[in-house]
Design a protein around this motif. Structure first.
Motif: not given
Lengths: 271, 368
Positions: B25-31, B242-245, B296-302, B309-316
């Motif tokens: 998973p692109a670890r650089w994405l969140i920073p 939400g992140l906890l879920c 619609l678009v923001a979560p799809h792009m991420v 994996d929502h642990r990374r997907l949600l904050p991103a």
């Protein structure tokens, strides 16, 4: 272990399982056989706690299954369903890690090690980093088995748990079918109850300690391979003649020798 | 618990390079996204009728903390930045994050990457209530300052929540929320809300019509400190909760039955996801109006970049939303300056072609 006591379950107005009484014991592989629509998967769903019976009781030892905490049950029994969920874009390892979800107290590192060990057990350790979208049907089935093994890691150490497999060999080549059932035997060797729904009478004869033959939602025969898989019982269940032939290893090989005795019946309709 | 020796050779097989597309998973994405939020914020704070250089932005922001940076600025620049642009950028970031998270939750709930937070009726309910308040509100005993300031957002929040509640009730049988029924009920309710808005526009006067139309396309122009506080107090705890879920949402991707077998309280999770979406989307939409496509678009792009994996997907996704909406706001303020375009128009004009591009890309990837 898991016991069913006079269990009846209705779906859509039809009794899919009727008055079933049986015990899935620790350290045993129990094969559930029967024609299409006989109630094999329904029996598995009742034994797993996914469905609750309309009458009768399903128990884990002496505790009613419905009274066990959801997460507690998930730590002790795992299910690999007949219809596997469609792949979503993730790594194979991530999918296997989902099996660690009920074990909230363990660390991420432990979970990863356990999941990699489970992948190794199904022969897919080399695919941990691969996308599940690129897997074949057979590999996909084995990844889901690895997820179940990751879920049951602690249960296997404690020798207290159950693994329920619904047609795990359906999408596998003959060699992998035998490997999966060898693995099922190894898991039973760790003290777990293994329940496996099969269509192949010979795989059941080769690997099962006990066999349950189902017919129209009821249990038609139950016992060891030699007790339950009699030509008469098989004919009753499948409407087909089988001839048992002893193999050099001492097991029985069932050869279909006759013609089907009944025309093909459409489920819920007329012939 | 030993490895099956018959499979040892297979295990060690080399992994084809193309098969590892989702491997790491692109670890650089969140920073990188966090840096993007900062960059877009500086843009949003600096650009406009009164241009403020990045150094001046830093100096103005540092001043209240007693830091004296070496860039000079005028009182006007300071006032514009602190009183107008900063609330606007922050409201945009919070609203974008809320919309994007709402989209991510709905996409997990519907197991469909093309789901939108508006599917459960919260946006159209808010729009219908806001239109009703604008057109019919004059007949109510008005005059109180509180009513004038908070009447429209309150009506929108309540309308959104009621409509979502109606959709959920319609889709519930025997204590279970049926997601497929929820989709159909949502479509029907959204259509109904559209018809109500149409009827209200028929009887509205010119000023009311302009107000309804403007609200329907969204704006961050109402941003001020009390509004920011209201949205912040709702959105920030929701984002964290939400992140906890996230692990539960991961299991939900396997289907409701499989998730339940893994010990996930599926019904509770569905209600939580719906409640989170209602609160996050309802509270922000109430102050900004309808803003399409971000959810619609923001979560799809991420998801395309980081996997499911929502642990990374949600904050991103939250960060991506916090970039896209302030960026759209910058465009809406500068493209046709001094005229300000409604922000929903900008997100729709950019989002729709982008979305169609994604669709065509998926079709090319899976020609069969």
């Amino acid at each position: 272990m898991i016991s069913l006591d006079q269990v009846t379950c209705r779906r859509g107005g039809r009794a899919v399982v009727r008055e079933a009484t049986t015990l899935f014991a620790r350290s045993e592989v129990t094969a559930v056989l029967g024609a299409n629509g006989a109630g094999k998967s329904s029996l598995l769903r009742l034994a797993s706690g996914e469905w609750t019976p309309h009458t009768g009781h399903v128990r884990w030892d002496v505790t009613p299954l419905a009274r066990l905490e959801r997460s507690e049950l998930a730590r002790r029994r795992a299910v690999v369903s007949q219809v596997l969920p469609a792949a979503f874009p993730c790594r194979v390892l991530d999918l296997v890690l989902l099996g660690r979800l009920p074990h909230r107290t363990t660390s991420r590192r432990t979970d990863t090690e356990t999941s990699l060990r489970a992948l190794d057990e199904v022969g897919l350790a080399g695919l941990a980093a691969r996308s599940v979208e690129t897997l074949s049907g057979g590999e996909h089935a084995r990844v889901h088995l690895a997820r179940a093994l990751a879920q049951l890691s602690e249960a296997r150490t404690a020798g207290d748990g159950a693994l329920l497999l619904d047609e795990p060999t359906a999408s596998l080549d003959p060699a992998h079918q035998h490997r999966i059932l060898e693995l099922a035997r190894a898991i039973a060797g760790d003290g777990l109850a293994v329940i496996v729904v099969l269509h192949d009478v010979n795989l059941a004869a080769a690997y099962a300690d006990r066999v349950i033959l189902m017919r129209e939602g009821g249990i038609a025969a139950v016992g060891t391979v030699r007790d339950a898989l009699t030509p008469a019982a098989l004919r009753e269940v499948y409407s087909l003649d089988f001839t048992p032939v002893p193999t050099p290893s001492g097991t029985l090989f069932f050869v279909p020798t006759g013609h089907c005795h009944e025309p093909m019946i459409q489920q819920g309709g007329t012939p | 618990m030993t490895a099956n020796p018959a499979w040892a050779a297979e295990s060690a097989a080399a992994i084809p390079r193309e098969a590892t597309r989702h491997a790491e998973p692109a670890r650089w994405l969140i920073p990188a996204l966090a840096a993007g939020v900062v960059l877009v914020s500086i843009l949003g704070l600096g650009l406009g009728a009164v241009a403020i250089a990045p150094g001046q932005v830093a100096a103005i922001l540092a001043a209240p903390f007693g830091l004296d940076l070496p860039w000079s600025y005028s009182r006007l620049e300071s006032s514009v930045l602190l009183n107008i642009r900063l609330p606007r950028v922050l409201l945009g970031a919070l609203t974008g994050a809320g919309l994007s998270l709402g989209g991510a939750w709905m996409q997990a709930l519907f197991r469909n990457p093309l789901a939108d937070p508006g599917l459960i009726g919260v946006s159209s309910g808010a729009a219908a209530a806001a239109a009703a308040f604008t057109v019919l509100g004059g007949a109510l005993p008005a005059g109180a300052v509180l009513f004038a300031t908070w009447g429209l957002p309150a009506a929108a929040v309540i309308g959104g929540w009621l409509m979502a509640l109606l959709v959920v009730r319609l889709a519930s049988t025997g204590g279970r929320v049926r997601v497929d029924h929820m989709l159909l009920a949502g479509i029907a309710i959204n259509t109904l809300a559209g018809a109500v808005i149409g009827l209200l526009m028929l009887i509205a006067n010119d000023a009311q019509l302009r107000e309804v139309a403007f609200w329907s396309f969204g704006s961050l122009g109402r941003a001020d400190e009390p509004i920011l506080l209201a949205v912040g107090l709702t959105a920030v705890p929701l984002i964290l909760a939400g992140l906890l879920c996230a692990p539960w949402l991961n299991a939900l991707l396997l289907g409701e039955n499989e998730a339940a077998l893994l010990g996930v309280p599926v019904e509770r999770l569905k209600h939580l996801a719906i409640a989170f979406t209602c609160l996050a989307v309802g509270s922000s939409v109430a102050f900004t109006g309808l803003i399409g496509f971000v959810g619609l678009v923001a979560p799809h792009m991420v998801r395309l970049l980081i996997g499911s994996d929502h642990r990374r997907l949600l904050p991103a996704a939250a960060l991506m939303g916090a970039i896209l909406l302030p960026l759209a706001d910058v465009l809406s303020r500068t493209v046709a300056a001094p005229v300000e375009l409604p922000i929903g128009l900008v997100t729709a004009l950019l989002g729709a072609p982008f979305f169609l591009g994604l669709l065509l890309r998926e079709q090319r990837r899976q020609p069969s």
